[in-house]
Enzyme design. Structure first.
Site, PDB file in Angstrom:
ATOM      1  N   GLY A  21      -4.055   4.827   0.864  1.00 27.63           N
ATOM      2  CA  GLY A  21      -5.047   4.073   0.107  1.00 27.63           C
ATOM      3  C   GLY A  21      -5.676   2.934   0.869  1.00 27.63           C
ATOM      4  NE  ARG A  22      -1.859  -1.451   1.378  1.00 24.96           N
ATOM      5  CZ  ARG A  22      -1.223  -2.564   1.063  1.00 24.96           C
ATOM      6  NH1 ARG A  22      -1.899  -3.698   1.034  1.00 24.96           N
ATOM      7  NH2 ARG A  22       0.054  -2.565   0.769  1.00 24.96           N
ATOM      8  N   GLY A  79      -1.500   8.766  -1.572  1.00 27.81           N
ATOM      9  CA  GLY A  79      -2.260   8.946  -0.343  1.00 27.81           C
ATOM     10  C   GLY A  79      -2.440   7.647   0.407  1.00 27.81           C
ATOM     11  NE  ARG A 127       3.106   7.888   4.322  1.00 27.31           N
ATOM     12  CZ  ARG A 127       3.195   6.573   4.252  1.00 27.31           C
ATOM     13  NH1 ARG A 127       3.852   5.985   3.297  1.00 27.31           N
ATOM     14  NH2 ARG A 127       2.588   5.843   5.135  1.00 27.31           N
ATOM     15  CG  ASP A 150       4.681   2.413   3.846  1.00 28.52           C
ATOM     16  OD1 ASP A 150       3.991   2.253   4.863  1.00 28.52           O
ATOM     17  OD2 ASP A 150       4.453   3.297   3.015  1.00 28.52           O
ATOM     18  CG  ASP A 159       5.075   6.634  -2.219  1.00 28.04           C
ATOM     19  OD1 ASP A 159       5.892   6.685  -3.152  1.00 28.04           O
ATOM     20  OD2 ASP A 159       4.396   5.623  -1.967  1.00 28.04           O
ATOM     21  CG  ASN A 160       6.962   3.377   0.296  1.00 28.72           C
ATOM     22  OD1 ASN A 160       5.808   3.639   0.637  1.00 28.72           O
ATOM     23  ND2 ASN A 160       7.232   2.530  -0.685  1.00 28.72           N
ATOM     24  CG  ASP A 205      -8.674  -4.851  -2.119  1.00 27.14           C
ATOM     25  OD1 ASP A 205      -7.737  -4.218  -1.588  1.00 27.14           O
ATOM     26  OD2 ASP A 205      -8.561  -6.039  -2.487  1.00 27.14           O
ATOM     27  N   GLY A 206      -8.363  -1.468  -0.838  1.00 29.09           N
ATOM     28  CA  GLY A 206      -7.986  -0.926   0.460  1.00 29.09           C
ATOM     29  C   GLY A 206      -7.623  -1.968   1.497  1.00 29.09           C
TER      30      GLY A 206
END
Length: 489
Positions: free
Chosen positions: A93-94, A91, A184, A263, A253-254, A126-127
Site C-alpha cells: 500500500g505504500r 498488498g 510474504r 515490517d 502479511d508481515n 495516502d501511501g
C-alpha cells in the site's frame, strides 16, 4: 569499481511473474526530498559507492521524484490474517519496488521505497510513512542485522516537509529497504484463497527457483518449501526471544517467506523482563505478546500450509507443522546455551533456565544488562549493581546462582575467562531501547539527525564495549515507562 545508484539497475525478477501479481506504479514525488541517512556499509556491500555525495540526484531517486532509467516500479498484491482475522486483499500500500542489485555475496537484492505514495492497494490511504516510524524502521532493521538476526536492511532515509496526517500533523519520509525478496506468507494466501491455483503454483515455483533451489528436486517441492520456511521461522523467532525482541504485529502479511524479520512497526526490545510484555499499544488482547510469539509463528505457518495445500498432501503438511516445536526448542536451547556460557545443553538446563526466567519476571529484571553482566560470575569483573540486587527475592536468586555455578563449573577443561568472553559475544551490551529511539526521533523532528547516526554506529557492533556509548547500555530511565507505540505510522 563501485558505481553510482543511477547506473545499471537490474529489473526486479518479480516483474517476470504474470501481470496478476503486481501493478506498475510510479512513486509520488515529495516536496524537497533530502537524504538524511545513508548506509555506507550496505552500499559498499551492494557495490554502490559508499559516499552518498558520489550519487548525483540521490535525494530525488530515493525520495520518489525521479525514476531510474529502464526501471518499471511496481507494487505487489497479497492478503493475510491481521490479528487472526482474514483480510481478502492487502498488498504493497505504500511500498514500491524500484530495482534489484547484486550484493558482494552473489545474491540479488531488491530495492524498495517504503512511504513512496499510494498504489492500487493503499485502501484509500495516502501511501506515506511518517518520519517517526521511518526512523524506527531504519534503526531497528540495522540493529537486528548487528545482532546477527535475519532481517530486511535499510540503505537510506529521505526526509521531506511534505505534511502527513496521522493522529496529528507529521512530516513524510521514505526508507529505502533492501532484501532478497519481500514476498510474504500473504502472497501465497492471496492466490490460494482466491482459488487461483495456477498462480499459486507459479509463485511457489518462482520462490523455489530463486531462493530455495534445493527444494526443486524434492518429491514434493511445495512441501519441501514449507519445511524450509518452518525451520527458518523457528530459528528467527528463537533469536527474537533471546534478545527480548517483540515484533508487535505478527500478521501473516508481515511474515517473510525467507524467515527475515519484516515490517518494523510497533516493535520493542524489553527493558524489565515481563514474559507477557505487549509492545503494541493497539494489541489490546495481547495476541502478539513476547511469550506468544513462538505460538503465533506456528499459527502463521499453519496459515501458509493451508495456502499451499492445493500443491501438497494434507497429512504431510500437518506432519511438517508438528515439527515446528522441536525445531524451535532446539534453536531456543542453542541461544540460551550460549547466553549461559554452557558448552552443551542438558535436560536439566531447562529447569535452570525456567527458574531464572521466573525470577526475572517477578522482579522485572532488566533483560539486556542482566544477561550481559552474568558473565562477571566467571571472570570477577566488578559490576555497578550486584546481580542479586536486581531481584526482589535475593535469597532465591542466591540459591539459583549456586546451582548455575555448579552446573557451569562441571564443564571440564574450560577457562573461566574464556567462558565470560563467550557469554559477552552472545549477550549484547546495546539494543535499540525505546527511549534511545525516541530521543533520536525528537532530535530528528527538529532537523538534527546526529543522534540517529550515533545510534546506528553503536548498534552496528552491539557486543563490543565502547566507552563513548556507555550511556546507551544503561537501563531505561523512568520516563521511558510512559512511551507507547502503535500501528500508526
Amino acid at each position: 569499481m563501485p558505481y553510482a545508484f543511477a547506473e545499471s539497475p537490474f529489473s526486479p525478477r518479480f516483474a517476470t511473474l504474470p501481470p496478476r501479481f503486481f501493478a506498475h506504479v510510479p512513486p509520488t514525488p515529495l516536496t524537497t526530498p533530502q537524504l538524511v541517512v545513508w548506509n555506507s556499509a550496505l552500499a559498499r556491500d551492494l557495490d554502490l559507492h559508499p559516499d552518498a555525495q558520489a550519487h548525483a540526484g540521490i535525494d530525488d531517486y530515493l525520495g520518489g521524484n525521479r525514476i531510474l532509467e529502464n526501471s518499471l516500479p511496481l507494487a505487489s498484491v497479497y492478503c493475510g490474517h491481521q490479528f487472526g482475522v482474514y483480510v481478502s486483499q492487502l498488498g504493497d500500500g505504500r511500498a514500491i519496488l524500484i530495482a534489484e542489485l547484486p550484493d558482494a555475496h552473489g545474491q540479488t537484492q531488491e530495492i524498495q521505497l517504503k512511504g513512496a505514495g499510494p498504489t492500487p492497494w493503499s485502501r484509500h490511504a495516502d501511501g506515506r510513512a511518517v518520519l517517526r516510524s521511518s526512523i524506527r524502521e531504519y534503526l531497528c532493521s540495522e540493529a537486528m542485522h548487528g545482532l546477527g538476526i535475519p532481517t530486511t536492511r535499510a540503505l537510506a532515509l529521505v526526509a521531506s516537509p511534505t505534511p502527513v496526517w496521522r493522529e496529528t500533523r507529521e512530516t513524510a519520509a521514505v526508507v529505502t529497504r533492501v532484501a532478497p525478496t519481500f514476498v510474504r506468507f500473504g502472497h501465497f494466501e492471496y492466490y490460494s484463497h482466491h482459488d487461483e491455483h495456477e498462480h499459486l503454483r507459479t509463485l511457489t515455483d518462482w520462490t523455489i527457483q530463486h531462493f530455495y533451489p534445493e527444494c526443486a528436486t524434492a518429491p514434493s517441492p511445495a512441501l519441501a518449501l514449507l519445511e524450509a520456511v518452518i525451520a527458518r521461522t523457528a530459528r528467527m523467532v528463537a533469536q527474537w526471544q533471546a534478545v527480548g525482541f517483540c515484533h508487535g504485529v505478527m500478521n501473516t502479511d508481515n511474515m517473510s517467506i525467507l524467515g527475515l524479520t519484516l515490517d518494523y512497526g510497533p516493535f520493542g526490545f524489553m527493558d524489565g523482563f515481563n514474559a507477557r510484555h505487549i509492545c503494541n499499544h493497539s494489541d489490546e488482547s495481547g495476541r502478539y505478546a513476547y511469550n506468544q510469539q513462538p505460538q503465533v509463528a506456528l499459527w502463521n505457518l499453519n496459515a501458509l500450509a493451508q495456502a499451499l495445500l492445493p500443491l501438497m498432501d494434507r497429512e504431510a503438511a500437518i506432519a511438517a507443522l508438528h515439527g515446528f516445536q522441536a525445531l524451535f526448542e532446539e534453536a531456543f536451547a542453542s541461544q540460551f546455551q550460549a547466553k549461559l556460557g554452557l558448552t552443551s545443553w542438558q535436560d536439566e538446563d531447562w529447569t535452570l533456565l525456567t527458574d531464572l526466567l521466573n525470577l526475572m519476571h517477578a522482579s522485572r529484571t532488566d533483560w539486556t544488562t542482566f544477561w550481559r553482566d552474568l558473565a562477571s560470575v566467571h571472570d570477577g569483573r566488578p559490576l555497578t549493581t550486584p546481580l542479586r540486587d536486581r531481584f526482589v527475592d535475593r535469597d532465591t536468586f542466591d540459591a539459583w546462582l549456586v546451582t548455575y555455578q555448579t552446573r557451569a563449573g562441571a564443564q571440564t577443561g574450560i577457562n573461566p575467562e574464556d567462558v565470560a568472553t563467550g557469554m559477552r559475544a552472545a549477550n549484547p551490551l546495546y539494543v535499540l531501547r525505546n527511549h534511545l529511539a525516541e530521543t533520536a526521533i525528537r532530535m530528528a523532528q527538529q532537523g538534527d539527525f546526529a543522534e540517529v547516526k550515533r545510534l546506528l554506529d553503536c548498534l552496528a557492533q552491539p557486543f563490543n564495549e565502547r566507552p563513548e556509548y556507555a550511556s546507551y547500555a544503561e537501563p531505561a530511565p523512568d520516563w521511558a515507562a510512559d512511551l507507547s507505540v502503535s500501528c500508526s505510522s
